[in-house]
Design an enzyme around this catalytic site. Structure first.
Site, PDB file in Angstrom:
ATOM      1  N   HIS A 218      14.417   7.790  58.331  1.00 39.55           N
ATOM      2  CA  HIS A 218      15.157   6.635  58.878  1.00 39.55           C
ATOM      3  C   HIS A 218      16.678   6.786  58.770  1.00 39.55           C
ATOM      4  CE1 HIS A 218      15.309   5.508  54.616  1.00 39.55           C
ATOM      5  NE2 HIS A 218      16.367   4.768  54.914  1.00 39.55           N
TER       6      HIS A 218
HETATM    7  C1  UD1 Z   1      19.093   0.143  55.889  1.00 42.45           C
HETATM    8  C2  UD1 Z   1      20.203   0.603  54.955  1.00 42.45           C
HETATM    9  C3  UD1 Z   1      19.795   1.939  54.327  1.00 42.45           C
HETATM   10  C4  UD1 Z   1      18.437   1.842  53.662  1.00 42.45           C
HETATM   11  C5  UD1 Z   1      17.410   1.299  54.645  1.00 42.45           C
HETATM   12  C6  UD1 Z   1      16.099   1.064  53.965  1.00 42.45           C
HETATM   13  C7  UD1 Z   1      22.552   0.053  55.514  1.00 42.45           C
HETATM   14  C8  UD1 Z   1      23.777   0.545  56.165  1.00 42.45           C
HETATM   15  N1  UD1 Z   1      21.447   0.835  55.677  1.00 42.45           N
HETATM   16  O1  UD1 Z   1      18.977   1.094  56.934  1.00 42.45           O
HETATM   17  O2  UD1 Z   1      20.738   2.294  53.349  1.00 42.45           O
HETATM   18  O3  UD1 Z   1      18.043   3.115  53.232  1.00 42.45           O
HETATM   19  O4  UD1 Z   1      17.877   0.048  55.170  1.00 42.45           O
HETATM   20  O5  UD1 Z   1      15.045   1.039  54.877  1.00 42.45           O
HETATM   21  O6  UD1 Z   1      22.556  -0.969  54.891  1.00 42.45           O
HETATM   22  N2  UD1 Z   1      14.997  -2.921  62.341  1.00 42.45           N
HETATM   23  C9  UD1 Z   1      13.912  -3.662  62.769  1.00 42.45           C
HETATM   24  N3  UD1 Z   1      13.310  -4.471  61.860  1.00 42.45           N
HETATM   25  C10 UD1 Z   1      13.730  -4.596  60.586  1.00 42.45           C
HETATM   26  C11 UD1 Z   1      14.839  -3.850  60.183  1.00 42.45           C
HETATM   27  C12 UD1 Z   1      15.468  -3.011  61.068  1.00 42.45           C
HETATM   28  O7  UD1 Z   1      13.502  -3.588  63.925  1.00 42.45           O
HETATM   29  O8  UD1 Z   1      13.117  -5.346  59.812  1.00 42.45           O
HETATM   30  C13 UD1 Z   1      15.650  -2.007  63.318  1.00 42.45           C
HETATM   31  C14 UD1 Z   1      16.711  -2.691  64.180  1.00 42.45           C
HETATM   32  O9  UD1 Z   1      16.657  -2.102  65.440  1.00 42.45           O
HETATM   33  C15 UD1 Z   1      18.004  -2.295  63.503  1.00 42.45           C
HETATM   34  C16 UD1 Z   1      17.683  -0.902  62.946  1.00 42.45           C
HETATM   35  O10 UD1 Z   1      16.304  -0.969  62.582  1.00 42.45           O
HETATM   36  O11 UD1 Z   1      19.074  -2.244  64.386  1.00 42.45           O
HETATM   37  C17 UD1 Z   1      18.500  -0.497  61.747  1.00 42.45           C
HETATM   38  O12 UD1 Z   1      18.425  -1.486  60.729  1.00 42.45           O
HETATM   39  P1  UD1 Z   1      19.584  -1.561  59.594  1.00 42.45           P
HETATM   40  O13 UD1 Z   1      19.225  -2.616  58.625  1.00 42.45           O
HETATM   41  O14 UD1 Z   1      20.913  -1.592  60.226  1.00 42.45           O
HETATM   42  O15 UD1 Z   1      19.526  -0.147  58.925  1.00 42.45           O
HETATM   43  P2  UD1 Z   1      18.336   0.688  58.318  1.00 42.45           P
HETATM   44  O16 UD1 Z   1      18.226   1.959  59.084  1.00 42.45           O
HETATM   45  O17 UD1 Z   1      17.140  -0.150  58.145  1.00 42.45           O
HETATM   46  N1  UDP Z   2       7.754   2.049  51.654  1.00 41.73           N
HETATM   47  C1  UDP Z   2       6.720   1.175  51.969  1.00 41.73           C
HETATM   48  N2  UDP Z   2       6.077   1.327  53.176  1.00 41.73           N
HETATM   49  C2  UDP Z   2       6.406   2.301  54.067  1.00 41.73           C
HETATM   50  C3  UDP Z   2       7.466   3.187  53.733  1.00 41.73           C
HETATM   51  C4  UDP Z   2       8.112   3.034  52.525  1.00 41.73           C
HETATM   52  O1  UDP Z   2       6.384   0.281  51.174  1.00 41.73           O
HETATM   53  O2  UDP Z   2       5.783   2.365  55.142  1.00 41.73           O
HETATM   54  C5  UDP Z   2       8.479   1.867  50.376  1.00 41.73           C
HETATM   55  C6  UDP Z   2       8.481   3.072  49.449  1.00 41.73           C
HETATM   56  O3  UDP Z   2       7.379   3.007  48.562  1.00 41.73           O
HETATM   57  C7  UDP Z   2       9.814   2.954  48.723  1.00 41.73           C
HETATM   58  C8  UDP Z   2      10.698   2.218  49.690  1.00 41.73           C
HETATM   59  O4  UDP Z   2       9.858   1.679  50.706  1.00 41.73           O
HETATM   60  O5  UDP Z   2       9.690   2.170  47.547  1.00 41.73           O
HETATM   61  C9  UDP Z   2      11.704   3.157  50.316  1.00 41.73           C
HETATM   62  O6  UDP Z   2      12.408   2.488  51.324  1.00 41.73           O
HETATM   63  P1  UDP Z   2      13.216   3.226  52.457  1.00 41.73           P
HETATM   64  O7  UDP Z   2      12.715   4.604  52.610  1.00 41.73           O
HETATM   65  O8  UDP Z   2      13.159   2.324  53.651  1.00 41.73           O
HETATM   66  O9  UDP Z   2      14.722   3.169  51.918  1.00 41.73           O
HETATM   67  P2  UDP Z   2      15.599   4.043  50.914  1.00 41.73           P
HETATM   68  O10 UDP Z   2      14.855   4.192  49.648  1.00 41.73           O
HETATM   69  O11 UDP Z   2      15.889   5.351  51.597  1.00 41.73           O
HETATM   70  O12 UDP Z   2      16.837   3.247  50.789  1.00 41.73           O
END
Ligand code: UD1
Ligand code: UDP
Length: 370
Positions: A218
């Site tokens: 991601h």
């Molecule tokens: C965010 C965090 C990242 C973290 C990740 C965990 C920032 C800058 N990034 O990244 O550090 O590792 O969360 O997963 O804070 N979207 C959905 N549904 C949701 C959430 C997101 O559809 O519930 C889609 C939307 O299109 C959105 C895109 O994902 O624009 C990115 O979401 P965003 O929260 O900006 O960043 P993440 O990639 O989720």
């Molecule tokens: N995770 C989850 N379901 C999924 C993928 C990840 O519950 O389908 C959990 C995983 O166990 C971990 C956390 O999400 O605890 C990691 O989140 P993510 O990879 O989105 O973010 P990051 O840790 O890189 O910030």
């Protein structure tokens, strides 16, 4: 014990998961607290599923500031600060707890610093969990968030001595830093029996222990670049075909969106599924032959669960996993992914977990209340 009122701020999947043990300790010790959910993550599989299965209290304040409702990160952070400040002025907490490096974390910390202490308003101390992590890669939005938040925090909870060293080199006073481990160990320990009892994902997907590879992706720098994203899919599928193992790919919504936008086709060996709940995900991790990921939390969990990991990035802010031998940094070039994955298929699963004993949340609350 000090008389305190704690504000907990979370907004994304990993924050909800990693703050769960902290919320459980606050409840156990009857400490006054309230929770603000910024709504950065909002899809059911990224948000509601965790509240349900982890039996978390509903947030006291639910903002709706996910990227579907704003245009840019700056606007998202600004809106979060505006709303969090109003809540702080009403609730008057004296500690705010934030975890990690997301936009939610940055907004929570900045909101607290901007409220001056007065007769009817305490100074809000910022307690940052998972402080001191550094990828030293300024292209990552998370790196900026971490550095800013660490430098405006009052209490910095670092997972290992390595992060204490990093913060000391940046001039942060040692008296503010506490080495406590990572709450993800608490979370895994508290969940393993429930995973056994509640998860049926292996049965549903007809998977056997060690009979598949788990993939998550991601990171902005990977999935928002067509070249990097295509290279990763190419490297992963070539490796999976070479060892004849199915790849299970619970896909982050951001990644799914970019897969469609770039029109990248997934080969049959990669099975895309919706993001899964925590118990199902731990089960998928525990039983995988190998984990391929760009997630921070997944690098930690694979290390704790004794499953080898290949990180699909050029760096990591979790070098402890590489030092103990559970993880290698492969980057995104297919030949390097192949080489690293081959190496990790033969690694002995005998490293020790560097992230603590599962009592991190208790240590954090003890430090904040004494
Ligand atoms: C965010 C965090 C990242 C973290 C990740 C965990 C920032 C800058 N990034 O990244 O550090 O590792 O969360 O997963 O804070 N979207 C959905 N549904 C949701 C959430 C997101 O559809 O519930 C889609 C939307 O299109 C959105 C895109 O994902 O624009 C990115 O979401 P965003 O929260 O900006 O960043 P993440 O990639 O989720
Ligand atoms: N995770 C989850 N379901 C999924 C993928 C990840 O519950 O389908 C959990 C995983 O166990 C971990 C956390 O999400 O605890 C990691 O989140 P993510 O990879 O989105 O973010 P990051 O840790 O890189 O910030």
């Amino acid at each position: 014990m000090k008389d305190i009122k704690v504000a907990i701020i979370y907004g994304t999947r990993p924050e909800i998961i990693k703050l769960t043990p902290v919320i459980r300790i606050l409840q156990e010790k009857n400490i006054a607290f309230f929770c603000i959910h910024t709504g950065q993550h909002y899809s059911t599989g990224m948000d509601a599923v965790f509240f349900e299965e982890l039996l978390l209290p509903k947030p006291d304040y639910k903002l709706e500031i996910g990227m579907e409702s704003v245009l840019r990160h700056g606007e998202q952070i600004a809106l979060m600060i505006t709303e969090i400040e109003k809540i702080f002025l009403k609730e008057k907490p004296n500690i705010v707890i934030i975890q990690g490096d997301t936009n939610t974390v940055l907004a929570g910390a900045l909101s607290a610093t901007k409220i001056p202490e007065s007769n009817n308003m305490p100074r809000i101390k910022i307690a940052h969990i998972e402080a001191g992590l550094r990828s030293f890669d300024w292209k990552m939005p998370e790196e900026m968030n971490r550095v800013i938040v660490d430098h405006i925090s009052d209490v910095l909870f670092v997972p290992t001595e390595n992060e204490r060293g990093i913060l000391s080199l940046e001039g942060i006073s040692d008296s503010k830093i506490f080495t406590v481990g990572n709450t993800i160990v608490d979370m895994i320990k508290q969940s393993l029996d429930l995973v056994e009892a509640k998860s049926s994902i292996l049965r549903n997907l007809k998977l056997n222990k060690d009979g598949y590879i788990l993939l998550t992706l991601h990171r902005q720098e990977n999935v928002d670049s067509k070249e990097n994203f295509s290279n990763i899919i190419d490297g992963v599928s070539r490796f999976a075909n070479s060892v004849n193992l199915q790849v299970i790919f619970p896909i982050h919504p951001r990644t799914n969106k970019m897969l469609e936008k770039f029109n990248i086709g997934l080969p049959k060996i990669i099975l895309k599924i919706n993001p899964v709940g925590y118990f199902d995900f731990i089960s998928l991790e525990e039983n995988a032959r190998l984990i391929l990921t760009d997630s921070g939390g997944v690098q930690e969990e694979s290390c704790i669960l004794q499953v080898p990991c290949v990180t699909l990035r050029d760096n990591t802010e979790r070098p402890e996993t590489v030092v103990v031998g559970s993880n290698v940094i492969a980057g995104t070039i297919p030949a390097n992914i192949m080489k690293s994955a081959q190496k990790m298929m033969t690694v002995k699963r005998e490293w020790s977990n560097p992230f603590g004993d599962g009592k991190t949340a208790e240590k954090i609350i003890d430090i904040l209340t004494t």
